[in-house]
Design an enzyme around this catalytic site. Structure first.
Site, short mmCIF file in Angstrom:
data_model
loop_
_atom_site.label_atom_id
_atom_site.label_comp_id
_atom_site.label_asym_id
_atom_site.label_seq_id
_atom_site.Cartn_x
_atom_site.Cartn_y
_atom_site.Cartn_z
N GLU A 21 -25.77 14.00 -3.12
CA GLU A 21 -26.96 13.81 -2.69
C GLU A 21 -28.32 13.24 -3.77
OE1 GLU A 21 -29.63 17.72 -3.14
OE2 GLU A 21 -26.98 18.41 -4.79
N ASP A 31 -3.92 -10.21 2.33
CA ASP A 31 -3.54 -10.75 1.35
C ASP A 31 -3.82 -12.08 1.49
OD1 ASP A 31 -4.64 -8.29 1.02
OD2 ASP A 31 -3.15 -8.04 -0.50
N ALA A 73 -6.94 -6.80 -16.75
CA ALA A 73 -8.66 -5.94 -16.34
C ALA A 73 -8.64 -5.72 -15.29
CB ALA A 73 -9.16 -6.65 -18.22
N TYR A 75 -8.32 -3.85 -11.43
CA TYR A 75 -8.66 -2.43 -10.54
C TYR A 75 -7.46 -2.01 -11.54
CZ TYR A 75 -6.89 -3.95 -6.01
OH TYR A 75 -6.12 -4.04 -5.09
N VAL A 76 -6.12 -2.67 -10.53
CA VAL A 76 -4.97 -2.04 -10.54
C VAL A 76 -4.89 -1.63 -12.36
CG1 VAL A 76 -2.54 -2.93 -10.52
CG2 VAL A 76 -3.80 -3.53 -8.90
N ALA A 77 -4.71 -2.78 -13.54
CA ALA A 77 -4.64 -2.61 -14.58
C ALA A 77 -5.42 -1.55 -15.32
CB ALA A 77 -5.08 -3.58 -15.72
N LEU A 78 -6.30 -1.46 -14.58
CA LEU A 78 -7.38 -0.09 -14.77
C LEU A 78 -6.51 1.47 -14.06
CD1 LEU A 78 -11.07 -1.34 -15.25
CD2 LEU A 78 -9.06 -1.70 -17.08
N GLU A 79 -7.18 1.28 -13.17
CA GLU A 79 -6.14 2.29 -12.18
C GLU A 79 -4.76 2.66 -13.08
OE1 GLU A 79 -7.99 1.62 -7.90
OE2 GLU A 79 -5.99 1.28 -8.41
N CYS A 107 0.66 -1.40 -0.06
CA CYS A 107 0.20 0.16 0.00
C CYS A 107 0.93 1.18 -0.30
CB CYS A 107 -1.09 0.21 1.37
SG CYS A 107 -2.37 1.14 0.79
N HIS A 140 -26.89 20.28 -0.33
CA HIS A 140 -26.65 20.76 -1.51
C HIS A 140 -26.42 21.73 -2.05
CE1 HIS A 140 -29.05 21.39 -6.32
NE2 HIS A 140 -29.17 22.43 -5.56
N CYS A 183 -1.74 1.33 -3.06
CA CYS A 183 -2.50 2.91 -2.41
C CYS A 183 -1.95 3.68 -2.92
CB CYS A 183 -3.26 2.29 -1.10
SG CYS A 183 -3.51 0.85 -0.93
N LYS A 198 -0.41 5.13 -6.39
CA LYS A 198 -1.71 4.81 -7.27
C LYS A 198 -2.36 6.34 -7.52
CE LYS A 198 -5.45 3.78 -6.22
NZ LYS A 198 -5.56 2.16 -5.57
N LYS A 199 -2.49 6.99 -5.68
CA LYS A 199 -3.55 7.85 -5.71
C LYS A 199 -2.91 9.06 -6.32
CE LYS A 199 -7.90 9.81 -4.13
NZ LYS A 199 -7.82 10.09 -2.48
#
Length: 512
Positions: A492, A349, A216, A218-222, A76, A487, A81, A84-85
């Protein structure tokens, strides 16, 4: 050779004496030894120390196939994480710059991204976290050992330094939290020799350039998302489906947005080989699953994101009889994180059937430490854990996917409320919002208990985190409608959702 034999015999005598002494006296060096210094292992060790336990943590990072290595903190912090972020944020800022012109910002000349500047800043932040973890262990009086740990018996761990020095530690309880590492395909020539994984991408000093991302998940797409976002030519190769295990309607929206965003997709294809040309470029040959036809293209980098393998092979688990799942290689665990061998526990993991999520490992590690110290009996609840995929259009979810809800309750046993909405931020720059969508999966009868909540849009993680609390309190559709929205926000829209899929009515939100 004679000297070597004497050393070996001396080591055996020392090891046997150490174990024998412990057996006779009933005393251990530590109350708890944790193998693995990732987020979960560190959380477990610090929690145990807080209750007065004598604790040691062993952590050692084997360099990746490309030679990439990093400090304390696990996936991470170093190659997951956090970096990546931050790189996702870099990509979002690129989009914001484009939007800024419509908002009146005068930006002259072309705007370009510099990989080296971003990478240095991200890597410096990661190093500061490495240092922070070491300081925290010291402050909590947890012994940190930069060693590779393996099991000798149910109370004994062998630590091995990079230089080959061995140390024996005994403990009342042993916890394994070694996580997993990215896999390379073993049947594709050139895959390991020329490819990268998520263990490498965040530590590159130079831009990866034109990149093929294979996989494909989430690691790949991110990764593909932020590479596209900073202006790199990026292609994703998908063998079957995107985001396996996630709601497939939402997965389709995520990839549709990515395609509109500029990411290229090659579907129903598998790579055959990777070759390095005299120019230095990588030529990838792949075949179409349906037709068998072969295709080629050249790339600067090939990123493999085809899953992870648990770090179990070097632990000596087989000698002790620790039960593993033969297919996955993960440790079979009880509800209390116990293995098949007394006094040996595992979580994160590496555990069979456990969500591969950092916050889950942290929570499970803390609860395990509390139980082992005799301060609690609470077990980890692995149901309804929220998560977010940080793709260009973020996707947050908690609870069951539509497919899983239908499987468990039947199509007539669920009601799905949904809406297509347009974030206010998208209006001025006239951005396409056709993939901004939300759905709430409920039981059809009774109070209509909420089974799953799904959201694509800006800040999906922040939105989903708030609503996930409701799942711990048995939230119903009525509770959602009774909630007053803030709002103007995207979140919302979840408090106003009233169109069911079953009705067939247009679910597009109109007005503000």
């Amino acid at each position: 050779m004679a000297t070597l034999c004497r050393v070996r015999h001396r080591w055996k005598r020392i090891k046997c004496a150490h174990v024998l002494t412990r057996s006779l006296t009933g005393k251990f060096d530590y109350d708890l030894v944790v193998i693995g210094g990732g987020s979960g292992g560190l959380a477990c060790s610090k929690e145990a120390a807080q209750f007065g336990q004598r604790v040691a943590v062993l952590d050692y990072v084997e360099p990746s196939a490309k030679g990439t290595k990093w400090g304390l903190g696990g996936t991470c912090v170093n190659v997951g994480c956090i970096p990546k972020k931050l790189m996702h944020q870099a990509a979002l800022l690129g989009t914001a710059v484009k939007d800024a012109k419509k908002y009146g910002w005068q930006i002259s000349g072309p705007v370009c991204h510099d990989w080296a500047t971003m990478a240095e800043a991200v890597q410096n932040h990661v190093r500061s976290l490495n240092w922070g973890h070491r300081v925290q262990l010291q402050d909590k009086k947890v012994k940190y050992l930069n060693m590779k740990g393996s099991l000798v018996d149910e109370h004994t761990v062998k630590g091995l330094t990079k230089a080959g020095k061995e140390t024996i530690l005994t403990a009342k309880n042993i916890v394994i939290a070694t996580g997993g590492r990215p896999k390379y395909p073993t049947n594709i020539p050139g895959a390991i020799e020329y490819g990268l994984t998520s263990d490498d991408i965040f530590w590159l000093k130079k831009s990866p350039g034109k990149t093929l991302v294979v996989g494909a998940s989430y690691v790949a797409l991110e990764c593909a998302g932020f590479l596209t976002g900073i202006g790199l030519d990026t292609t994703v190769m998908i063998r079957s489906i995107a985001l396996r295990g996630f709601d497939q309607q939402m997965a389709g929206l995520v990839t549709d947005y990515m395609e509109a965003y500029g990411t290229k997709f090659v579907r129903k294809c598998v790579p055959k080989r990777v070759e390095k040309l005299s120019s230095g470029a990588l030529q990838v040959t792949w075949s179409d699953i349906n037709t068998g036809s072969e295709h080629k293209d050249t790339f600067d980098s090939v990123l493999w994101a085809v899953g992870k393998a648990p770090e179990t092979k070097a632990l000596g688990l087989d000698k002790l009889g620790v039960k593993l799942n033969k297919e996955t290689g993960k440790i079979v665990l009880g509800a209390d994180e116990s293995t098949s061998v007394p006094n040996i526990f595992a979580f994160g993991d590496i555990g069979e059937g456990r969500p591969e999520l950092t916050p889950t490992a942290i929570k499970a590690g803390k609860l395990l430490a509390q139980r082992l110290a005799g301060h609690s009996t609470q077990l980890m609840n692995y149901d309804n854990v929220a998560t977010t995929v940080f793709t260009p259009l973020e996707y947050g979810c908690v609870g069951l996917s539509e497919e899983e809800a239908e499987r468990r309750h039947g199509k007539d046993g669920i009601e799905i409320y949904h809406a297509f909405y347009k974030p206010l931020e998208f209006t001025v720059p006239e951005r396409d919002a056709s993939q901004c969508y939300l759905k709430v999966v409920c039981e059809r009868g009774g109070d209509q208990k909420i089974l799953g909540l799904h959201f694509t849009g800006p800040n999906a993680g922040e939105v989903t985190q708030g609503f996930s609390l409701g799942f711990q309190c048995g939230a119903t559709y009525s509770h959602l409608l009774q909630t007053v929205g803030i709002h103007p926000t995207c979140a919302e829209e979840l408090t106003k959702v009233n169109i069911t899929k079953r009705s067939g009515l247009d679910a597009t939100v109109t007005g503000c």
